[in-house]
Design an enzyme around this catalytic site. Structure first.
Site, short mmCIF file in Angstrom:
data_model
loop_
_atom_site.label_atom_id
_atom_site.label_comp_id
_atom_site.label_asym_id
_atom_site.label_seq_id
_atom_site.Cartn_x
_atom_site.Cartn_y
_atom_site.Cartn_z
N ASP A 241 -1.13 -6.13 -0.20
CA ASP A 241 -1.47 -5.52 1.09
C ASP A 241 -2.96 -5.33 1.27
O ASP A 241 -3.66 -4.89 0.34
CB ASP A 241 -0.82 -4.14 1.19
CG ASP A 241 0.47 -4.17 1.99
OD1 ASP A 241 0.69 -5.15 2.74
OD2 ASP A 241 1.25 -3.20 1.88
N GLU B 131 9.09 -3.95 10.39
CA GLU B 131 9.46 -2.63 9.86
C GLU B 131 10.03 -1.75 10.96
O GLU B 131 9.41 -1.59 12.03
CB GLU B 131 8.24 -1.96 9.21
CG GLU B 131 8.56 -0.58 8.66
CD GLU B 131 7.61 -0.11 7.57
OE1 GLU B 131 6.67 -0.85 7.21
OE2 GLU B 131 7.81 1.02 7.07
N LYS C 21 -1.06 -9.46 2.90
CA LYS C 21 -0.31 -8.98 4.08
C LYS C 21 -1.19 -8.01 4.83
O LYS C 21 -1.90 -7.21 4.22
CB LYS C 21 0.99 -8.31 3.63
CG LYS C 21 1.77 -7.67 4.79
CD LYS C 21 3.19 -7.35 4.41
CE LYS C 21 3.37 -6.02 3.69
NZ LYS C 21 2.91 -4.84 4.42
N ASP D 226 0.84 -1.20 0.00
CA ASP D 226 0.00 0.00 0.00
C ASP D 226 0.87 1.26 0.00
O ASP D 226 0.36 2.38 -0.06
CB ASP D 226 -1.04 -0.01 1.13
CG ASP D 226 -0.43 -0.07 2.51
OD1 ASP D 226 0.82 -0.17 2.62
OD2 ASP D 226 -1.19 -0.02 3.50
N SER D 227 2.19 1.09 0.00
CA SER D 227 3.11 2.21 -0.26
C SER D 227 2.79 2.79 -1.64
O SER D 227 3.22 3.91 -1.96
CB SER D 227 4.56 1.74 -0.20
OG SER D 227 4.73 0.55 -0.95
N GLU E 23 -1.27 -5.39 8.50
CA GLU E 23 -0.51 -4.79 9.59
C GLU E 23 -1.15 -5.11 10.94
O GLU E 23 -2.37 -5.05 11.08
CB GLU E 23 -0.47 -3.26 9.41
CG GLU E 23 0.33 -2.83 8.19
CD GLU E 23 0.47 -1.32 8.08
OE1 GLU E 23 0.09 -0.58 9.04
OE2 GLU E 23 0.96 -0.86 7.03
#
Ligand code: KIV
Length: 384
Positions: free
Chosen positions: A120, A217, A148, A81-82, A150
């Site tokens: 993501d 991270e 993925k 999602d960057s 978070e």
């Protein structure tokens, strides 16, 4: 799609796709009899960690980049999602939606033949286990091999639900970019014993929930090393030191494609932004001020003999002709249009579909080959 179908598809994928062949050490039969595709994937990544081989992961958001990464041997391609920051121009990842992710995931998947594609789950997409499964399925159906998300302890119910539905999950702990507005910035995690303990608990929770790997991270390197030794699934670090089982970077940071900001831990290995600027300046210069010689080469015509009915300068180009030209008999026009169409076809027989198709973009007598080997010749405007 229900979870049984997903499981079947995962087993299928475990048997046929080369990305699992890289990792799976269990024999085919045990894969076939595995209850869930996820446990197969999980097993193979654990085995690979145990063997000491490192994992390389990079982000991609579109077809050409995904294809370049895949051709260069990455293990995982992450549709991160960057995307929000390096492609869509937002200040952080908190504006990224499922629609963005699905759209870019589809493009990436088309470019990947061997790597394992992880997509993501963006902010707000995993707020309950049900929502998490629903959104994970959307990414899975868009072609991702895994997703993925978070969060550690706080997200283990959602991870378990997605894994239960048959979709492989990669965890993400440490600095969580989706919480940047809440936390007020990006900072290293694990500096205090309390924080280090919390990170270990997160890693263990993610592993227990069934994730096949976990991104760490901005975790202090000593803490990252301890966590890596304490869990059996691979840790993939970003800004977390060299002792993780693998490393991930945003591709723009690796190749110098986002020159306005590069995180301190990323060492650019190329300067793509500078190359683009240079090429564009040259084009602008050629277009606006040069004597015209370079631009004259930007015209394609057929080599002698390629077209049985050469076009005289006064006639329109049949390749672009929509209706019969009034000064030519209809059948002559049709013959010319057909000839031009076949000429164009011979230079464009490439496929932009997945490159496991029999006609490969790069192998077909398309663009570059035709240009350099005389499928077409390059003439100046004056000569055509
Ligand atoms: O979105 C992303 O690119 C990521 C990596 C930084 C791990 O999550």
């Amino acid at each position: 799609m229900n979870s049984t179908t997903i499981r079947n598809r995962l087993v299928e994928f475990g048997e046929s796709k080369s990305h699992t062949e890289n990792f799976v050490s269990a024999p085919q039969d045990s894969r076939r009899s595995s209850l869930k595709g996820c446990s197969t994937v999980n097993l193979s990544f654990r085995d690979r960690k145990a063997s000491g081989k490192k994992f390389a992961m990079l982000t991609a958001y579109d077809y050409p980049m995904a294809r370049l990464l895949d051709e260069s041997g990455v293990d995982f391609v992450l549709v991160g999602d960057s995307l929000g920051m390096v492609v869509l121009g937002y200040p952080d990842t908190t504006s990224v939606t499922m629609e963005h992710m699905v759209h870019h995931c589809r493009a990436v998947v088309r470019g990947v033949k061997s790597a394992f594609v992880v997509a993501d789950l963006p902010i707000g997409s995993v707020d309950t286990p049900e929502l998490a499964v629903q959104n994970a399925m959307r990414l899975y159906e868009a072609g991702a091999h895994g997703v993925k998300l978070e969060g550690g302890v706080s997200r283990c119910r959602e991870i378990a639900a997605i894994v239960e539905a048959g979709i492989p999950v990669m965890g993400h702990i440490g600095m969580l970019p989706q919480l940047v507005l809440v936390e007020g910035g990006y900072r290293v995690k694990g500096k205090t014993p309390t924080e280090a303990g919390q990170l270990c608990a997160d890693a263990v929770a993610v592993e227990k929930a069934g994730a096949f790997a976990v991104v760490m991270e901005l975790v202090r390197k000593e803490v990252a090393r301890k966590i890596t030794a304490a869990i059996t699934i691979p840790t993939i670090g970003i800004g977390s030191g060299p002792d993780c089982d693998g490393q991930v970077l945003v591709i723009h940071d690796l190749v110098g494609l986002f020159p306005w900001f590069t995180p301190k831990f990323a060492i650019p290995r190329a300067q793509v932004a500078s190359s683009i600027r240079e090429a564009v300046r040259t084009f602008v210069q050629d277009t606006k001020v040069a004597d015209g010689l370079t631009m004259e080469q930007n015209v394609l015509t057929e080599p002698p003999g390629a077209n049985p009915t050469p076009i005289s300068p006064s006639e329109p180009n049949p390749a672009t002709l929509q209706k019969p030209h009034s000064s030519l008999p209809a059948d002559a026009t049709a013959a010319r249009a057909a000839s031009a169409a076949s000429f164009l076809q011979s230079t464009r027989t490439y496929s932009t579909k997945a490159h496991d198709q029999s006609v490969d973009f790069q192998k077909a007598p398309g663009r570059n080959e035709a240009l350099s080997k005389g499928g077409m010749a390059i003439h100046s405007v004056a000569a055509s």
